[in-house]
Scaffold this motif. Structure first.
Motif, PDB file in Angstrom:
ATOM      1  N   GLU A 126       0.816  -1.215   0.000  1.00  0.00           N
ATOM      2  CA  GLU A 126       0.000   0.000   0.000  1.00  0.00           C
ATOM      3  C   GLU A 126       0.853   1.269   0.000  1.00  0.00           C
ATOM      4  O   GLU A 126       0.491   2.263  -0.612  1.00  0.00           O
ATOM      5  N   PHE A 127       2.006   1.217   0.676  1.00  0.00           N
ATOM      6  CA  PHE A 127       2.900   2.367   0.776  1.00  0.00           C
ATOM      7  C   PHE A 127       4.302   1.943   0.340  1.00  0.00           C
ATOM      8  O   PHE A 127       5.119   1.543   1.169  1.00  0.00           O
ATOM      9  N   PRO A 128       4.599   2.020  -0.959  1.00  0.00           N
ATOM     10  CA  PRO A 128       5.878   1.517  -1.467  1.00  0.00           C
ATOM     11  C   PRO A 128       7.102   2.221  -0.868  1.00  0.00           C
ATOM     12  O   PRO A 128       8.174   1.633  -0.809  1.00  0.00           O
ATOM     13  N   ASP A 129       6.951   3.449  -0.412  1.00  0.00           N
ATOM     14  CA  ASP A 129       8.102   4.170   0.128  1.00  0.00           C
ATOM     15  C   ASP A 129       8.281   3.955   1.631  1.00  0.00           C
ATOM     16  O   ASP A 129       9.073   4.643   2.275  1.00  0.00           O
ATOM     17  N   ALA A 130       7.580   2.978   2.191  1.00  0.00           N
ATOM     18  CA  ALA A 130       7.667   2.702   3.630  1.00  0.00           C
ATOM     19  C   ALA A 130       9.020   2.082   3.978  1.00  0.00           C
ATOM     20  O   ALA A 130       9.535   1.243   3.256  1.00  0.00           O
ATOM     21  N   ASP A 131       9.567   2.509   5.100  1.00  0.00           N
ATOM     22  CA  ASP A 131      10.800   1.939   5.634  1.00  0.00           C
ATOM     23  C   ASP A 131      10.398   0.763   6.525  1.00  0.00           C
ATOM     24  O   ASP A 131      10.087   0.934   7.709  1.00  0.00           O
ATOM     25  N   LYS A 160       2.428   7.651  14.202  1.00  0.00           N
ATOM     26  CA  LYS A 160       2.892   8.842  13.473  1.00  0.00           C
ATOM     27  C   LYS A 160       3.511   8.458  12.138  1.00  0.00           C
ATOM     28  O   LYS A 160       3.291   9.127  11.130  1.00  0.00           O
ATOM     29  N   VAL A 161       4.291   7.379  12.124  1.00  0.00           N
ATOM     30  CA  VAL A 161       4.920   6.940  10.876  1.00  0.00           C
ATOM     31  C   VAL A 161       3.848   6.481   9.889  1.00  0.00           C
ATOM     32  O   VAL A 161       3.896   6.840   8.706  1.00  0.00           O
ATOM     33  N   LEU A 162       2.866   5.736  10.354  1.00  0.00           N
ATOM     34  CA  LEU A 162       1.783   5.286   9.474  1.00  0.00           C
ATOM     35  C   LEU A 162       0.983   6.473   8.946  1.00  0.00           C
ATOM     36  O   LEU A 162       0.600   6.507   7.777  1.00  0.00           O
ATOM     37  N   SER A 166       0.516   7.603   5.037  1.00  0.00           N
ATOM     38  CA  SER A 166      -0.795   7.663   4.388  1.00  0.00           C
ATOM     39  C   SER A 166      -1.057   9.008   3.733  1.00  0.00           C
ATOM     40  O   SER A 166      -1.893   9.108   2.851  1.00  0.00           O
ATOM     41  N   GLN A 167      -0.345  10.032   4.150  1.00  0.00           N
ATOM     42  CA  GLN A 167      -0.511  11.353   3.540  1.00  0.00           C
ATOM     43  C   GLN A 167       0.851  12.034   3.500  1.00  0.00           C
ATOM     44  O   GLN A 167       1.207  12.763   4.419  1.00  0.00           O
TER      45      GLN A 167
END
Length: 186
Positions: A126-131, A160-162, A166-167
């Motif tokens: 869902e969030f490809p740039d997630a660490d 906070k990271v999530l 998401s935005q």
């Protein structure tokens, strides 16, 4: 005897008191806008004339001058579509239904992640740039904090990271701490 025709529709204008209440409500919205930072104000949809008046309000410091500027802003807002402005203010304050639903979705995602590490795959898609490594560390630390009955520092950081993922436009604001932490139910 002149009797009023019951079939005739009478168009009534709002009373002077109602017009005054409406004007004051628009001034109140203008005052809310005036309390925003320049960065947040830039996110609110409005005409250029109103934006210029809002920038002038930020520069004015004297009480009477601010009051007059707010009246002017109220006058300009009569020509504005106030609904998008109100929605933007509610979203910035975190009280709009869409914002609340988004927060609930993120809280559920956080809980599912704490229950099962496999949810990281869902987050990655869902969030490809997630660490993912950072999220994995936060998850591990949050679980340790929960077991040791320590303050939920990593639990909050995970949220906070999530939220930042998401935005992406809000990532910088989250780091500054402009948004209040959600109320913990533990």
């Amino acid at each position: 005897m002149n009797r009023p025709d019951p079939n005739r529709v009478i168009e009534e204008r709002p009373s002077k008191s109602q017009r005054k209440r409406d004007s004051t409500a628009l001034q109140d919205i203008g005052a809310e806008l005036g309390e925003l930072s320049k960065e947040r104000l830039a996110k609110v949809p409005m005409s250029e004339r109103l934006r210029d008046a809002m920038e002038e309000l930020l520069r004015v410091t004297k009480h009477e001058a601010r009051r007059r500027q707010l009246q002017y802003i109220g006058k300009l807002m009569r020509d504005e579509d106030v609904a998008p402005i109100r929605e933007a203010l509610d979203a910035l304050a975190g009280v709009s239904r869409a914002e609340i639903a988004r927060q609930h979705k993120l809280e559920n995602l956080r809980e599912r992640l704490l229950e099962d590490e496999a949810v990281l795959g869902e987050i990655a898609s869902e969030f490809p740039d997630a660490d993912l490594q950072h999220l994995r560390n936060l998850r591990r630390n949050a679980l340790k904090e929960r077991e040791a009955s320590k303050p939920p520092r990593s639990y909050r950081e995970l949220f906070k990271v999530l939220r930042a993922l998401s935005q992406p436009g809000r990532a910088a604001e989250d780091e500054d701490g402009d948004f209040e932490d959600e109320i913990e139910d533990e």
